[in-house]
Design an enzyme around this catalytic site. Structure first.
Site, mmCIF file in Angstrom:
data_model
loop_
_atom_site.group_PDB
_atom_site.id
_atom_site.type_symbol
_atom_site.label_atom_id
_atom_site.label_comp_id
_atom_site.label_asym_id
_atom_site.label_seq_id
_atom_site.Cartn_x
_atom_site.Cartn_y
_atom_site.Cartn_z
ATOM 1 N N ARG A 224 -55.711 -14.239 24.258
ATOM 2 C CA ARG A 224 -57.156 -14.186 24.453
ATOM 3 C C ARG A 224 -57.476 -15.099 25.625
ATOM 4 N NH1 ARG A 224 -59.152 -17.316 20.573
ATOM 5 N NH2 ARG A 224 -59.734 -18.844 22.148
ATOM 6 N N ASN B 191 -55.201 -18.374 25.181
ATOM 7 C CA ASN B 191 -54.693 -18.676 23.840
ATOM 8 C C ASN B 191 -53.642 -17.627 23.494
ATOM 9 O OD1 ASN B 191 -54.382 -18.991 20.992
ATOM 10 N ND2 ASN B 191 -56.383 -19.993 20.910
ATOM 11 N N GLU C 69 -52.267 -28.597 -6.860
ATOM 12 C CA GLU C 69 -51.660 -29.803 -6.311
ATOM 13 C C GLU C 69 -52.713 -30.865 -6.052
ATOM 14 O OE1 GLU C 69 -49.746 -29.364 -2.478
ATOM 15 O OE2 GLU C 69 -48.057 -30.523 -3.212
ATOM 16 N N GLY D 291 -56.827 -16.695 17.055
ATOM 17 C CA GLY D 291 -57.154 -16.650 15.641
ATOM 18 C C GLY D 291 -57.288 -15.231 15.118
ATOM 19 N N SER E 299 -58.644 -24.777 18.967
ATOM 20 C CA SER E 299 -59.707 -24.825 17.972
ATOM 21 C C SER E 299 -60.688 -25.977 18.200
ATOM 22 C CB SER E 299 -59.135 -24.908 16.549
ATOM 23 O OG SER E 299 -58.430 -23.742 16.238
#
Length: 365
Positions: free
Chosen positions: A301, A318, A68, A322, A192
Site C-alpha cells: 500500500r 507498507n 491468561e 493491514g 501503525s
C-alpha cells in the site's frame, strides 16, 4: 476420481512487536476470507516472547488469552520451528519426531521481526513460498529513511526530512530552520503510527525525538505537508497493477494509532476518493513506480499527501498492509472489483508463482 489435495496455508500472526494486537485483527480477517475449498488453514501464532506456536484457531487463541489475563493456566499448541531446507516442515520442539507441513506461508505480521525482512529470510532458508515482498523489498520498505532516499534518487517526490541514529548529536534549531514548523517525528522502522508525534512548538522537538527513540534506534524528523491523505494498493510481482485510489480523513490531529484502531468514529474512509481522474491516474502510476523502485513483490500500500495545488508527495510504502475491518488495502481492491476472498487467493498464488520462478535459478556454476 482423485480429489486434488488442498494447499496448506500457514497464517503467521502475532509477533514480538508493538503492532502485535493489530496483527491479530488482520489475521482474523485473512483466516475468515480463506477459500477452504482450495486451502487448508494452519494458524501459527508468534507470542510476544518470540515463540512460534500452532493453534487451533484465532478464536481459540483469543479465548485462551482472555483466560491468561485472569491468571488461569493457559496451554497453547506445540512450539514449532521451520527446518532450514525443509520445504515447509515445521518441527515440534517438544517432540522432535512430530512435524507439521505447510505449502505456503501468509505472514500477517506488522512491524519489526515481521515485515522488515527477518521472517522473510527465515522462510527463504526454510524453502517455503511466502506472501508479500522478499527480503530486500521488506527491509527497504520497513526503513523509512532508506526508502525515502531511494525514492528521492528515482525522482519520486517526498517530504524533506532528517534521519538520526541513537547517539547522534542533534541540532534541533538547525532542523527547524530548514524544515519549519510543524514537523512530524517518527520511528524509522515502525508502522501503525506507533511513536509518531506532531510537533507544533520548537520546545517540544527534543522530547518527541526522545520518545520516538524508545521504539527504534533510528528516528525521522519530517517536514509537515499540508494536504489530503491518499492511498493506493498495488498487487503483483513483475507486472503489478494499482487499485482505485482512496482517501482517509480523521477528526484527530493526524492519523494516529488510536484513530486507526481504537476510535472508529474518528476516521472516514472514502473509496474511491473524490479527486480529479488525472490526479488519480498519477497516484496509480507513482504507486507502481514506487513498488518497483523499492524492490517490492506481491503486495503493498502506497500512501500520499495531495496538496491543494494538485502536487503529490509519497509518504511511505507498507509491504504488509493491514487487513482489519478498517484497513484500506482490501477495501481498495474490493472497490476495484476484486472480492476479499479472491484477493487472498491471488496473493497466495503470486507467492507460489514467484517461488517456482526462483527455484529455476541456477545454484551452481
Amino acid at each position: 476420481m482423485v480429489e486434488k489435495a488442498l494447499v496448506k496455508v500457514g497464517i503467521l500472526f502475532g509477533g514480538k512487536s508493538v503492532e502485535h494486537e493489530v496483527s491479530l485483527l488482520s489475521a482474523k480477517n485473512v483466516m475468515d476470507a480463506l477459500d477452504l475449498d482450495r486451502f487448508e488453514l494452519v494458524p501459527i501464532f508468534v507470542d510476544k516472547a518470540g515463540r512460534w506456536l500452532l493453534v487451533d484457531s484465532l478464536d481459540a487463541l483469543l479465548e485462551k488469552t482472555a483466560a491468561e489475563s485472569d491468571g488461569a493456566a493457559v496451554s497453547y499448541g506445540p512450539v514449532v520451528s521451520f527446518v532450514p531446507g525443509g520445504q515447509g516442515r515445521l518441527i515440534h520442539l517438544s517432540d522432535m519426531a512430530s512435524s507439521t507441513y505447510v505449502d505456503v506461508v501468509f505472514p500477517v505480521l506488522h512491524g519489526l521481526c515481521g515485515e522488515d525482512g527477518s521472517v522473510q529470510g527465515l522462510l527463504k532458508l526454510a524453502g517455503v513460498p511466502y506472501v508479500g515482498s522478499e527480503i530486500i523489498g521488506s527491509a527497504i520498505g520497513m526503513d523509512k529513511d532508506v526508502s525515502k532516499r531511494l525514492l528521492r534518487v528515482a525522482g519520486i517526490p517526498i517530504a524533506p526530512f532528517y534521519a538520526f541514529k541513537r547517539g547522534d548529536a542533534i541540532d534541533c534549531r538547525k532542523v527547524l530552520e530548514e524544515l519549519g514548523l510543524p514537523v512530524f517525528v517518527k520511528p524509522a522502522s515502525l508502522g501503525s503510527s506507533v511513536g509518531v508525534a506532531k510537533v507544533v512548538d520548537a520546545s517540544g522537538l527534543q522530547a518527541a525525538i526522545d520518545a520516538a527513540f524508545k521504539f527504534d534506534a533510528k528516528v525521522l524528523v519530517e517536514k509537515f505537508i499540508e494536504g489530503r491523505e491518499i492511498e493506493c494498493a498495488v498487487l503483483g510481482n513483475d507486472d503489478p497493477v494499482a487499485s482505485v485510489v482512496g482517501e482517509i480523513s480523521s477528526s484527530h490531529d493526524f492519523y494516529s494509532y488510536e484513530a486507526k484502531y481504537v476510535d472508529k468514529k474518528a476516521v472516514k474512509l472514502t473509496v474511491p476518493a473524490s479527486i480529479d481522474s488525472t490526479i488519480a491516474d498519477r497516484v496509480r502510476a507513482l504507486s507502481v513506480q514506487s513498488f518497483h523502485v523499492l524492490c517490492c513483490t506481491g503486495m503493498a500500500r502506497v500512501d500520499f499527501f495531495l496538496s491543494k495545488d494538485g502536487s503529490l508527495v509519497v509518504n511511505e510504502i507498507n509491504t504488509i498492509p493491514g487487513f482489519t475491518s478498517m484497513s484500506m488495502y482490501p477495501l481498495l481492491w474490493q472497490a476495484t472489483g476484486l472480492a476479499y476472498r479472491t484477493l487472498i487467493s491471488q496473493l497466495i498464488e503470486l507467492a507460489m508463482q514467484r517461488f517456482a520462478q526462483n527455484e529455476e535459478l541456477k545454484t551452481s556454476f
